[in-house]
Design a protein around this motif. Structure first.
Motif, mmCIF file in Angstrom:
data_model
loop_
_atom_site.group_PDB
_atom_site.id
_atom_site.type_symbol
_atom_site.label_atom_id
_atom_site.label_comp_id
_atom_site.label_asym_id
_atom_site.label_seq_id
_atom_site.Cartn_x
_atom_site.Cartn_y
_atom_site.Cartn_z
ATOM 1 N N LEU A 64 0.741 -1.273 0.105
ATOM 2 C CA LEU A 64 0.015 0.013 -0.075
ATOM 3 C C LEU A 64 0.808 1.311 0.037
ATOM 4 C CD1 LEU A 64 -2.945 -0.913 2.825
ATOM 5 C CD2 LEU A 64 -3.274 -0.120 -0.038
ATOM 6 N N VAL A 65 2.100 1.130 0.596
ATOM 7 C CA VAL A 65 3.065 2.389 0.634
ATOM 8 C C VAL A 65 3.972 2.396 -0.347
ATOM 9 C CG1 VAL A 65 2.055 2.593 3.042
ATOM 10 C CG2 VAL A 65 4.248 1.417 2.511
ATOM 11 N N THR A 66 4.109 1.471 -1.063
ATOM 12 C CA THR A 66 5.213 1.380 -2.180
ATOM 13 C C THR A 66 4.759 2.011 -3.384
ATOM 14 O OG1 THR A 66 6.203 -0.446 -0.916
ATOM 15 C CG2 THR A 66 7.023 -0.145 -3.186
ATOM 16 N N ALA A 67 5.315 3.241 -4.002
ATOM 17 C CA ALA A 67 4.852 3.711 -5.057
ATOM 18 C C ALA A 67 5.355 2.777 -6.276
ATOM 19 C CB ALA A 67 5.406 5.084 -5.374
ATOM 20 N N ALA A 68 4.119 2.882 -7.237
ATOM 21 C CA ALA A 68 4.374 1.783 -8.497
ATOM 22 C C ALA A 68 4.322 2.741 -9.765
ATOM 23 C CB ALA A 68 3.473 0.712 -8.492
ATOM 24 N N TYR A 69 3.587 3.569 -9.906
ATOM 25 C CA TYR A 69 3.526 4.359 -11.204
ATOM 26 C C TYR A 69 2.746 5.499 -10.966
ATOM 27 C CZ TYR A 69 -1.113 2.511 -11.576
ATOM 28 O OH TYR A 69 -2.666 2.142 -11.400
ATOM 29 N N VAL A 70 2.899 6.489 -12.043
ATOM 30 C CA VAL A 70 2.189 7.794 -11.600
ATOM 31 C C VAL A 70 1.010 7.942 -13.030
ATOM 32 C CG1 VAL A 70 2.542 10.338 -11.992
ATOM 33 C CG2 VAL A 70 4.132 9.085 -10.655
ATOM 34 N N ALA A 98 -0.045 3.010 -5.652
ATOM 35 C CA ALA A 98 1.149 1.979 -5.135
ATOM 36 C C ALA A 98 0.976 0.773 -5.717
ATOM 37 C CB ALA A 98 0.778 1.906 -3.704
ATOM 38 N N GLU A 99 1.775 -0.177 -5.292
ATOM 39 C CA GLU A 99 1.609 -1.822 -5.837
ATOM 40 C C GLU A 99 0.249 -2.088 -5.560
ATOM 41 O OE1 GLU A 99 4.830 -3.660 -3.780
ATOM 42 O OE2 GLU A 99 6.454 -2.704 -5.116
ATOM 43 N N LYS A 100 -0.285 -1.723 -4.457
ATOM 44 C CA LYS A 100 -1.735 -2.234 -4.069
ATOM 45 C C LYS A 100 -2.451 -1.038 -3.756
ATOM 46 C CE LYS A 100 -4.069 -4.116 -0.060
ATOM 47 N NZ LYS A 100 -4.908 -5.269 -0.728
ATOM 48 N N SER A 101 -3.437 -0.596 -4.703
ATOM 49 C CA SER A 101 -4.352 0.726 -4.724
ATOM 50 C C SER A 101 -5.541 0.381 -4.015
ATOM 51 C CB SER A 101 -4.092 1.435 -5.814
ATOM 52 O OG SER A 101 -4.896 0.676 -6.995
ATOM 53 N N ILE A 102 -5.918 -0.717 -3.761
ATOM 54 C CA ILE A 102 -7.439 -0.902 -3.338
ATOM 55 C C ILE A 102 -7.326 -1.806 -2.048
ATOM 56 C CG2 ILE A 102 -9.477 -1.733 -3.451
ATOM 57 C CD1 ILE A 102 -9.346 -1.105 -6.624
ATOM 58 N N GLU A 103 -7.598 -1.234 -0.837
ATOM 59 C CA GLU A 103 -7.764 -2.394 0.340
ATOM 60 C C GLU A 103 -9.056 -2.792 0.503
ATOM 61 O OE1 GLU A 103 -6.829 -4.027 4.324
ATOM 62 O OE2 GLU A 103 -5.771 -3.545 2.357
ATOM 63 N N VAL A 104 -9.131 -4.286 0.408
ATOM 64 C CA VAL A 104 -10.708 -4.736 0.629
ATOM 65 C C VAL A 104 -10.952 -4.781 2.197
ATOM 66 C CG1 VAL A 104 -12.153 -6.766 0.401
ATOM 67 C CG2 VAL A 104 -10.497 -5.966 -1.455
ATOM 68 N N ARG A 105 -12.131 -4.344 2.493
ATOM 69 C CA ARG A 105 -12.582 -4.170 3.969
ATOM 70 C C ARG A 105 -14.165 -4.825 4.011
ATOM 71 N NH1 ARG A 105 -8.872 -3.184 8.420
ATOM 72 N NH2 ARG A 105 -7.211 -3.034 7.085
ATOM 73 N N TRP A 146 -9.590 -6.058 -9.088
ATOM 74 C CA TRP A 146 -9.124 -6.994 -8.160
ATOM 75 C C TRP A 146 -7.484 -7.291 -8.315
ATOM 76 C CZ3 TRP A 146 -11.448 -9.154 -4.538
ATOM 77 C CH2 TRP A 146 -12.716 -9.285 -4.397
ATOM 78 N N ALA A 147 -6.945 -6.962 -9.466
ATOM 79 C CA ALA A 147 -5.438 -6.776 -9.825
ATOM 80 C C ALA A 147 -5.022 -6.115 -8.528
ATOM 81 C CB ALA A 147 -5.138 -6.717 -11.329
ATOM 82 N N ASN A 148 -5.655 -4.641 -8.568
ATOM 83 C CA ASN A 148 -5.043 -3.654 -7.643
ATOM 84 C C ASN A 148 -5.174 -4.054 -6.299
ATOM 85 O OD1 ASN A 148 -4.225 -2.101 -9.534
ATOM 86 N ND2 ASN A 148 -6.357 -1.058 -9.927
ATOM 87 N N TRP A 201 -11.579 0.090 -0.574
ATOM 88 C CA TRP A 201 -11.195 1.298 -0.275
ATOM 89 C C TRP A 201 -10.080 1.703 -1.235
ATOM 90 C CZ3 TRP A 201 -10.905 1.942 5.784
ATOM 91 C CH2 TRP A 201 -11.887 1.416 6.173
ATOM 92 N N LEU A 202 -10.156 2.757 -2.113
ATOM 93 C CA LEU A 202 -9.424 3.195 -3.161
ATOM 94 C C LEU A 202 -8.380 4.144 -2.781
ATOM 95 C CD1 LEU A 202 -12.086 1.863 -4.437
ATOM 96 C CD2 LEU A 202 -11.515 3.445 -6.424
ATOM 97 N N MET A 203 -6.978 3.826 -2.644
ATOM 98 C CA MET A 203 -6.194 4.709 -2.283
ATOM 99 C C MET A 203 -5.113 5.186 -3.482
ATOM 100 S SD MET A 203 -6.496 3.584 0.965
ATOM 101 C CE MET A 203 -6.818 2.427 2.161
ATOM 102 N N ARG A 204 -4.499 6.304 -3.043
ATOM 103 C CA ARG A 204 -3.814 6.793 -3.921
ATOM 104 C C ARG A 204 -2.529 7.624 -3.297
ATOM 105 N NH1 ARG A 204 -7.396 11.111 -7.158
ATOM 106 N NH2 ARG A 204 -7.691 12.649 -5.444
ATOM 107 N N ASN A 205 -1.501 8.319 -3.952
ATOM 108 C CA ASN A 205 -0.409 9.061 -3.244
ATOM 109 C C ASN A 205 0.190 8.716 -2.078
ATOM 110 O OD1 ASN A 205 -0.920 11.052 -5.434
ATOM 111 N ND2 ASN A 205 -2.722 11.820 -4.087
ATOM 112 N N PRO A 206 0.639 7.197 -2.126
ATOM 113 C CA PRO A 206 1.514 6.849 -1.030
ATOM 114 C C PRO A 206 3.041 7.603 -0.540
ATOM 115 C CG PRO A 206 1.902 5.473 -3.063
ATOM 116 C CD PRO A 206 1.116 6.415 -3.437
ATOM 117 N N ARG A 207 2.910 7.689 0.497
ATOM 118 C CA ARG A 207 4.308 8.495 1.087
ATOM 119 C C ARG A 207 4.589 7.436 2.169
ATOM 120 N NH1 ARG A 207 -0.286 11.074 1.137
ATOM 121 N NH2 ARG A 207 -0.008 12.140 2.934
ATOM 122 N N ARG A 208 6.006 7.184 2.120
ATOM 123 C CA ARG A 208 6.742 6.179 3.150
ATOM 124 C C ARG A 208 7.136 7.063 4.330
ATOM 125 N NH1 ARG A 208 8.466 0.839 2.500
ATOM 126 N NH2 ARG A 208 8.599 1.157 4.869
#
Length: 163
Positions: free
Chosen positions: A29-35, A42-49, A97-99, A114-121
């Protein structure tokens, strides 16, 4: 150092909305993959809850204490993400699902993405997680984002390059 929310004093402390996630998903979730169009994903941009949330904005992602996985940090702050939107799983496309980074045989039938974006370590620090979105209280300026860029002059660059 994580404090109890009842110790919160706005002059002395920072208070963040936080979410605890198991490894390896917290790392993804916090590792940027692309812009794309100026938005970092991030590598994972959707968290399922299991539940939706009306909250939108920055979340501090913390890794849960278990499971402990080789090479991954457990029980620490990992970084910030922006929770941008929530979507029911019934509306997921194959790309959604891939995300999630969830293997096909482990995908839940009910819930929300939960759609996430703009990760910052951030610099990792020990933390005790909780269920759902919770408040994470620390002394002022304890949470520090890793720099994304560093400028050095030519002389310093030459020193760095010395072997």
């Amino acid at each position: 150092m994580q404090l109890n929310t009842n110790e919160y004093n706005p002059e002395l402390h920072d208070k963040y909305r936080a979410l605890t996630v198991k490894q390896p998903y917290a790392q993804h979730l916090v590792t940027a993959a692309y812009v794309d169009d100026g938005i970092t994903y991030a590598e994972k941009s959707i968290e399922v809850r299991s539940r939706a949330t009306s909250y939108r904005g920055d979340l501090l992602i913390c890794s849960s204490a278990t499971p402990v996985m080789p090479g991954l940090l457990s029980g620490v702050t990992m970084g910030f993400v922006e929770l941008d939107d929530v979507k029911p799983l019934e509306q997921f496309t194959e790309q959604d699902w891939a995300n999630t980074c969830i293997p096909v045989d482990e995908r839940p039938k009910k819930g929300f993405g939960w759609l996430m974006r703009n990760p910052r370590r951030v610099v990792e620090m020990p933390c005790k997680g909780q269920l759902g979105i919770y408040y994470f209280v620390t002394p002022k300026d304890d949470i520090t984002e890793y720099p994304t860029m560093c400028k050095v002059d030519k002389e310093s660059w030459l020193l760095i390059q010395r072997k």
